[in-house]
Design a protein around this motif. Structure first.
Motif, PDB file in Angstrom:
ATOM      1  N   ARG A  69     -15.620  -1.100 -10.995  1.00  0.00           N
ATOM      2  CA  ARG A  69     -16.840  -1.843 -10.662  1.00  0.00           C
ATOM      3  C   ARG A  69     -16.607  -2.689  -9.411  1.00  0.00           C
ATOM      4  O   ARG A  69     -15.473  -3.050  -9.107  1.00  0.00           O
ATOM      5  CB  ARG A  69     -17.249  -2.784 -11.815  1.00  0.00           C
ATOM      6  N   MET A 105     -14.070  -7.211 -16.506  1.00  0.00           N
ATOM      7  CA  MET A 105     -15.382  -7.240 -15.862  1.00  0.00           C
ATOM      8  C   MET A 105     -15.771  -8.633 -15.394  1.00  0.00           C
ATOM      9  O   MET A 105     -15.327  -9.634 -15.977  1.00  0.00           O
ATOM     10  CB  MET A 105     -16.450  -6.694 -16.815  1.00  0.00           C
ATOM     11  N   THR A 158     -12.512  -4.437 -12.017  1.00  0.00           N
ATOM     12  CA  THR A 158     -13.546  -4.911 -11.081  1.00  0.00           C
ATOM     13  C   THR A 158     -12.887  -5.374  -9.786  1.00  0.00           C
ATOM     14  O   THR A 158     -11.925  -6.144  -9.816  1.00  0.00           O
ATOM     15  CB  THR A 158     -14.345  -6.078 -11.695  1.00  0.00           C
TER      16      THR A 158
END
Length: 553
Positions: A212, A230, A383
């Motif tokens: 991400r 995340m 991430t």
């Protein structure tokens, strides 16, 4: 010029020469033959290739693209430029389709396809003017492409077997980032390699979606970092802002007092009955939250709104509440922490709860974020937090990261690497020229032109670096004649020159070259085989839009 010509206005040379009247249709326009159809199509594709050619390589120039909703893009990423231009010319669209296929198959090398296809069509035009037929040209191109695909495995200089070896992965990822973000390639390659290796599964295939990107304005690119877990740009709902070694319950429904399925009327006669009614509601909410707390959960993630009553009891039981409005984020978080999303507020079982080492609220720049971070080296989702001084810079870094991650994915399919910097193209051009000379028939001219088209890549690299491309090409051919098959264009020195691309760790994906040549050749041959353009405009009905395309009066 290009956007005006292809996407909006009608150039002079597109005036219809033949108009056929039919009773059922308002008008049909009909172009045929070499002059009307083939050369026009080649011109449109050359124009498209010329646009992105100057954006090729580490010293490629940026393009400022303003799309149909007036959003500004400043980038040298060919895939983004083409996507936002909304090309309307049907022949140019065929080349665009070839680049889309490359994007889907490899995720990088779209500009290679465009530049090479444009060069093939430019050389095909010269052959057609010499008197060769379209069939002879396309047959020669297809034969040359087939031969190039057979020669390509001989040029492989490295084969990555262990994708968990960071030093080896860095060499492969670095080149694809260098062409987008020259100067930051080592720093970004380090981040991408770290993120990709941390989410690389043992058995199943690598999923690009597990990396991400979170863009946070401020600081500089060098302050970007990787977080195993995340990051969400928002604040928590309650008063609790940190939880460690916590179990997580995930709900797709709102965290609120349950509504009854049918409407009902409650008749309340006294104040005591009213108090008892609201007390019952409170007791029910407390019971629900307490049951979740008793199951050992100290973090609740919900996909809907959080009611005041539920929030009060979560604060009481020291439970951290995170509200995510995107169902996709909710799914990714479940994958990251190993939780099962529950459709209603019930205490989760042991199998349904997720686990995370650290959940906390942080502030990066002046942006509040919630971080779900795992302490161990490996995690299901990683991430990359990108920092930058403007949104445009961060968008461009994100595109470079995307290319880097796709390069890693391609390595999981095929770990072979070939020398970059135009070395592979020159070696193939040299070998195909020899092959063309020994081929009987008129196809040999097309094979020689295919070899010449491959020179477009080192030409574009040296041109964009401000070097003398004729001199560099002659130096490259001389080096390759001596057997130095990994020598390519050196864009890093002041006056330009050639160097050993393998030693300089400038390596390209085998798959990117293999599929790039196939898609470019297929696209160019498809354009060449079109000998008639027939455009019908149906009668009646409102016009879809105001701005006139090239096929309208």
């Amino acid at each position: 010029m290009f956007e005006t010509c292809l996407a909006h206005e009608q150039p002079d040379h597109f005036e219809p020469l033949v108009t056929v009247q039919y009773p059922k249709l308002q008008h049909i326009r009909h172009f045929s033959g070499l002059d009307e159809a083939v050369y026009r199509n080649i011109d449109a594709c050359k124009e498209l290739a010329q646009t992105t050619r100057s954006a090729f390589g580490p010293h490629g120039q940026n393009k400022m693209v303003i799309n149909h909703i007036e959003k500004l893009f400043v980038t040298n990423d060919a895939a983004t430029i083409i996507r936002e231009l909304e090309i309307e010319h049907p022949a140019a669209k065929m080349i665009v389709m070839a680049t889309h296929q490359q994007e889907v198959e490899v995720g990088d090398g779209t500009n290679f396809v465009l530049v090479f296809a444009g060069s093939l069509l430019e050389n095909a035009e010269a052959l057609l003017k010499m008197g060769l037929s379209v069939t002879e040209v396309t047959d020669g191109y297809e034969l040359a492409c087939q031969k190039a695909a057979e020669m390509l495995p001989d040029l492989v200089c490295k084969n990555l077997k262990d994708l968990r070896n960071k030093a080896e992965v860095l060499k492969a990822v670095r080149t694809s980032i260098m062409s987008k973000q020259y100067g930051y390639e080592d720093f970004l390659a380090e981040l991408i390699a770290h993120a990709c290796i941390s989410v690389l599964p043992q058995k199943v295939t690598f999923n690009v979606d597990n990396i991400r990107v979170c863009k946070i304005l401020g600081a500089g690119v060098q302050q970007s970092q990787v977080i195993n877990g995340m990051v969400f740009k928002r604040l928590v709902e309650g008063d609790v802002t940190r939880a460690e070694k916590c179990k997580i319950a995930v709900y797709t429904c709102p965290l609120d007092v349950m509504q009854t399925e049918t409407k009902g009327t409650v008749l309340i006669k006294t104040a005591k009955e009213l108090l008892d009614y609201s007390k019952g509601e409170e007791d029910q909410a407390e019971e629900q939250i307490q049951a979740i707390a008793d199951a050992g959960c100290s973090v609740i993630v919900t996909g809907g709104k959080v009611g005041e009553l539920a929030q009060h009891y979560c604060n009481k039981f020291k439970i951290l509440i995170v509200r995510l409005s995107s169902k996709f984020d909710l799914r990714r978080l479940c994958r990251s922490v190993g939780a099962t999303p529950l459709p209603r507020i019930v205490p989760p079982t042991v199998e349904e709860t997720g686990y995370c080492d650290n959940v906390y609220v942080d502030e990066i720049g002046d942006t509040p974020v919630i971080v779900f971070k795992q302490d161990k080296e490996e995690s299901a989702v990683a991430t990359i937090v990108i920092r930058g001084s403007t949104d445009n810079i961060m968008d461009d870094i994100e595109r470079a990261v995307d290319d880097g991650v796709n390069t890693f994915k391609a390595l999981t399919k095929d770990g072979r690497l070939v020398p970059g910097a135009g070395a592979t193209e020159i070696e193939l051009a040299k070998r195909l020229s020899s092959f063309g000379e020994s081929t009987p028939g008129l196809e040999q001219y097309a094979i020689m032109k295919f070899a010449e088209s491959l020179e477009a890549i080192p030409r574009a690299l040296s041109e964009n670096a401000g070097c003398n491309m004729t001199e560099i090409l002659s130096q490259l051919y001389a080096a390759h004649q001596e057997g130095k098959k990994s020598f390519g264009v050196d864009v890093e020195t002041q006056d330009g020159g050639i160097h050993d691309a393998e030693e300089a760790n400038i390596l390209d994906l085998f798959l990117a070259k293999h599929w790039g040549m196939k898609f470019a050749t297929a696209g160019a041959c498809t354009v060449l085989k079109v000998d008639q353009i027939i455009m019908a405009k149906p009668a009646g009905g409102p016009k879809p839009k105001e701005n006139k395309g090239w096929d309208e009066d």
